[in-house]
Write a protein that holds these residues in place. Structure first.
Motif, PDB file in Angstrom:
ATOM      1  N   LYS A 111       0.852  -1.197   0.000  1.00  0.00           N
ATOM      2  CA  LYS A 111       0.000   0.000   0.000  1.00  0.00           C
ATOM      3  C   LYS A 111       0.880   1.237   0.000  1.00  0.00           C
ATOM      4  CE  LYS A 111      -2.612   2.912   2.965  1.00  0.00           C
ATOM      5  NZ  LYS A 111      -2.871   3.237   4.355  1.00  0.00           N
ATOM      6  N   GLY A 112       0.652   2.099  -0.981  1.00  0.00           N
ATOM      7  CA  GLY A 112       1.391   3.370  -1.020  1.00  0.00           C
ATOM      8  C   GLY A 112       2.898   3.186  -1.001  1.00  0.00           C
ATOM      9  N   GLN A 113       3.421   2.371  -1.915  1.00  0.00           N
ATOM     10  CA  GLN A 113       4.875   2.146  -2.081  1.00  0.00           C
ATOM     11  C   GLN A 113       5.532   1.363  -0.947  1.00  0.00           C
ATOM     12  OE1 GLN A 113       6.259   3.657  -5.067  1.00  0.00           O
ATOM     13  NE2 GLN A 113       4.101   4.030  -5.383  1.00  0.00           N
ATOM     14  N   LYS A 114       4.744   0.929   0.034  1.00  0.00           N
ATOM     15  CA  LYS A 114       5.344   0.214   1.174  1.00  0.00           C
ATOM     16  C   LYS A 114       4.637  -1.114   1.368  1.00  0.00           C
ATOM     17  CE  LYS A 114       6.790   3.261   4.943  1.00  0.00           C
ATOM     18  NZ  LYS A 114       6.007   4.377   5.478  1.00  0.00           N
ATOM     19  N   ILE A 115       5.311  -2.055   2.109  1.00  0.00           N
ATOM     20  CA  ILE A 115       4.583  -3.285   2.440  1.00  0.00           C
ATOM     21  C   ILE A 115       4.230  -3.304   3.921  1.00  0.00           C
ATOM     22  CG2 ILE A 115       5.313  -4.752   0.540  1.00  0.00           C
ATOM     23  CD1 ILE A 115       7.452  -5.910   2.131  1.00  0.00           C
ATOM     24  N   HIS A 116       3.039  -3.794   4.184  1.00  0.00           N
ATOM     25  CA  HIS A 116       2.509  -3.831   5.556  1.00  0.00           C
ATOM     26  C   HIS A 116       2.079  -5.252   5.866  1.00  0.00           C
ATOM     27  CE1 HIS A 116       1.934   0.633   5.485  1.00  0.00           C
ATOM     28  NE2 HIS A 116       1.807   0.387   4.197  1.00  0.00           N
ATOM     29  N   SER A 129      -0.224  -0.373  10.736  1.00  0.00           N
ATOM     30  CA  SER A 129       0.064   0.927  10.105  1.00  0.00           C
ATOM     31  C   SER A 129      -0.750   1.082   8.826  1.00  0.00           C
ATOM     32  CB  SER A 129       1.559   1.006   9.787  1.00  0.00           C
ATOM     33  OG  SER A 129       1.935  -0.122   9.014  1.00  0.00           O
ATOM     34  N   LEU A 130      -1.577   0.106   8.511  1.00  0.00           N
ATOM     35  CA  LEU A 130      -2.372   0.178   7.277  1.00  0.00           C
ATOM     36  C   LEU A 130      -3.492   1.205   7.365  1.00  0.00           C
ATOM     37  CD1 LEU A 130      -2.969  -3.521   6.181  1.00  0.00           C
ATOM     38  CD2 LEU A 130      -2.164  -1.697   4.700  1.00  0.00           C
ATOM     39  N   ASP A 178      -8.523   1.897   0.475  1.00  0.00           N
ATOM     40  CA  ASP A 178      -7.345   1.084   0.814  1.00  0.00           C
ATOM     41  C   ASP A 178      -7.757  -0.159   1.613  1.00  0.00           C
ATOM     42  OD1 ASP A 178      -5.485   2.611  -0.478  1.00  0.00           O
ATOM     43  OD2 ASP A 178      -5.066   3.904   1.246  1.00  0.00           O
ATOM     44  N   THR A 179      -8.722   0.019   2.535  1.00  0.00           N
ATOM     45  CA  THR A 179      -9.195  -1.118   3.337  1.00  0.00           C
ATOM     46  C   THR A 179      -9.913  -2.124   2.446  1.00  0.00           C
ATOM     47  OG1 THR A 179      -9.426   0.349   5.229  1.00  0.00           O
ATOM     48  CG2 THR A 179     -10.576  -1.756   5.357  1.00  0.00           C
ATOM     49  N   ILE A 180     -10.704  -1.605   1.492  1.00  0.00           N
ATOM     50  CA  ILE A 180     -11.383  -2.484   0.538  1.00  0.00           C
ATOM     51  C   ILE A 180     -10.332  -3.279  -0.244  1.00  0.00           C
ATOM     52  CG2 ILE A 180     -12.744  -2.501  -1.621  1.00  0.00           C
ATOM     53  CD1 ILE A 180     -14.345  -0.123  -0.443  1.00  0.00           C
ATOM     54  N   ASP A 181      -9.267  -2.584  -0.668  1.00  0.00           N
ATOM     55  CA  ASP A 181      -8.196  -3.246  -1.435  1.00  0.00           C
ATOM     56  C   ASP A 181      -7.599  -4.411  -0.675  1.00  0.00           C
ATOM     57  OD1 ASP A 181      -8.292  -1.905  -3.755  1.00  0.00           O
ATOM     58  OD2 ASP A 181      -6.513  -0.673  -3.453  1.00  0.00           O
ATOM     59  N   GLN A 323      -4.196  -4.678  -7.387  1.00  0.00           N
ATOM     60  CA  GLN A 323      -4.047  -4.016  -8.688  1.00  0.00           C
ATOM     61  C   GLN A 323      -4.230  -2.511  -8.644  1.00  0.00           C
ATOM     62  OE1 GLN A 323      -7.182  -3.557  -7.979  1.00  0.00           O
ATOM     63  NE2 GLN A 323      -8.532  -4.575  -9.433  1.00  0.00           N
ATOM     64  N   LYS A 324      -5.160  -2.015  -7.802  1.00  0.00           N
ATOM     65  CA  LYS A 324      -5.416  -0.562  -7.784  1.00  0.00           C
ATOM     66  C   LYS A 324      -4.214   0.212  -7.276  1.00  0.00           C
ATOM     67  CE  LYS A 324     -10.227   0.542  -7.950  1.00  0.00           C
ATOM     68  NZ  LYS A 324     -11.106  -0.541  -7.557  1.00  0.00           N
ATOM     69  N   GLN A 325      -3.394  -0.432  -6.400  1.00  0.00           N
ATOM     70  CA  GLN A 325      -2.231   0.260  -5.840  1.00  0.00           C
ATOM     71  C   GLN A 325      -1.193   0.559  -6.930  1.00  0.00           C
ATOM     72  OE1 GLN A 325      -1.821   1.296  -2.611  1.00  0.00           O
ATOM     73  NE2 GLN A 325      -3.867   0.556  -2.097  1.00  0.00           N
TER      74      GLN A 325
END
Length: 448
Positions: A111-116, A129-130, A178-181, A323-325
């Motif tokens: 999410k947003g260039q980072k992995i969580h 942190s998501l 983002d949560t839906i993703d 995919q949306k990210q």
């Protein structure tokens, strides 16, 4: 070879092997052939490492890669959901006595260039942190609703009956994009967004499967056999002997023989083995399949574990890039394993990045996944066509499986196995026959 069989299976890929096990248990007389000298077909495990280098037309691996035999590199690695369909099928066939599984240490989402880390439970969700604080509360309400949902009990619907579209359920709980993703892609494991317009029930079942699988061993919902997936076909070959089945490797398949449009046998050289049905992968019946897409896979050898931004890096990991990210239609999958899974020598790791091809430049499409693995010691890239059978085989008695998709978990593979089983047997597989769990097998170390 000049005998009559109930069914001849062509190709020792994972799907054909599981089907051979299920049909053996069901009392069918089986001949299992493969044109290759090795087990596994498309889903083979490469060992020693020299075999992988030569497969991709490269000179032998450098000495620093260690002993070639210490490598077991799966061409199509996929994880098993601890409570998923494949584990149930493996238990039913009894092949688990030949295998030992290990839990994958981490499940992550991009999410947003980072992995969580994908929150494993309510406590992790609250620390994640998501999401921001208020979003966490909404997400928790969504999870509680999913876990309590019971199709037979309308009181648990909370005004969301089973035929509601998933997108409307998300709206009801007020969760953000983002949560839906990550709910749809990292928990429910959908590979694109088509699920949003489908009824909630399928997604609820998938999220429950994730939670139940996670509850079994705690670190992640995923399991993987020690020494890689190549152990599965070999386990099935040993199992087949118990049920009186016959395996033949390195056996050319020259022709599938028909009479009046119905399969009656398989010819190899001047020998014909007669049978009532044939089950095979698409490569054995190229004129009976259609191309439905392509998948790109990059196998990467690494000298370091994947950096997940915390002090300790997990030795094995799955990362889903929704995919949306990355402005795509299909998700990108990343998985990585090392010595704890007995697939590499000490201090080496093997990773895979895969996705469904959408453009004329497939390698560019997996860049977000490759970026998470840098620096990469050696990369092996392949683009494969995806095939599906053009007919279901009920008339011709030729039953063809579909190609392996880009996902790095086995649920979609299982749907295909069960579909071929249903087409051949004329009835679906009865899961009520599977009464015990992985850890209940006396001869089995269980997962740890």
């Amino acid at each position: 070879m000049d005998e009559e069989y109930d069914v001849i299976l062509l190709g020792t890929g994972l799907k054909e092997c599981v089907l051979a096990g299920l049909l053996g248990v069901a009392g069918k007389k089986i001949l299992h052939m493969d044109r290759n000298k090795y087990y596994g077909g498309e889903s083979a495990s490469m060992t020693p490492l020299e075999d992988l280098y030569s497969k991709f037309n490269l000179p032998p691996p450098p000495a620093e890669t260690g002993r070639g035999r210490d490598w077991n590199v799966d061409l199509i690695p996929k994880f098993l959901m601890a409570n998923g369909l494949l584990v149930k099928l493996l238990i039913h066939t009894g092949v688990t006595r030949y295998l030992e599984f290990k839990c994958i240490e981490g499940s992550y989402v991009y999410k947003g260039q980072k992995i969580h880390k994908v929150p494993a439970d309510e406590r992790e969700a609250l620390a994640s942190s998501l999401m921001g604080l208020f979003e966490k509360r909404r997400f928790r309400n969504l999870l509680v609703w999913v876990n309590e949902y019971d199709e037979k009990d309308p009181k648990t619907y909370k005004d969301v009956p089973p035929n509601t579209r998933m997108v409307d359920a998300f709206k009801k709980f007020g969760v953000d994009q983002d949560t839906i993703d990550f709910t749809g892609h990292a928990l429910a494991l959908h590979s694109d967004d088509d699920y949003l317009t489908k009824p909630v029930l399928e997604s609820i079942k998938r999220i429950k499967l994730y939670s139940e699988s996670l509850a079994r061993y705690g670190k992640s919902p995923y399991l993987y056999p020690l020494y890689g997936l190549g152990e599965l076909p070999q386990g099935f070959a040993r199992l087949s002997a118990i049920y009186g089945g016959t395996y033949m490797l390195d056996k050319p398949v020259d022709e599938i023989v028909y009479e009046n449009g119905v399969v009656v046998g398989v010819r190899s050289g001047d020998q014909v083995a007669r049978c009532k049905a044939v089950i095979c992968d698409p490569s054995y019946a190229p004129d009976k399949v259609k191309k439905v897409g392509k998948v790109i896979r990059a196998i990467c050898l690494l000298r370091h574990p994947v950096n997940v931004g915390s002090n300790t890096s997990p030795g094995s990991i799955q990362i889903i890039i929704p995919q949306k990210q990355v402005q795509r239609h299909n998700d990108i999958y990343v998985c990585c394993m090392g010595q704890t899974n007995m697939v590499t020598p000490k201090d080496w790791y093997v990773a895979l990045v895969s996705t469904t091809v959408e453009t004329n430049n497939p390698e560019n499409e997996i860049k977000p996944g490759l970026a998470l693995l840098e620096p990469i010691y050696q990369k092996f890239v392949s683009v494969s066509d995806l095939y599906e059978p053009v007919e279901d085989g009920t008339k011709s008695k030729l039953f063809i499986s579909s190609s392996y998709d880009a996902t790095t978990h086995f649920e979609s593979t299982c749907f295909d196995i069960l579909d071929v089983y249903r087409r051949y047997m004329g009835e679906p597989f009865d899961f009520t026959k599977v009464t015990r769990g992985l850890d209940a097998d006396d001869n089995q170390e269980g997962a740890h």
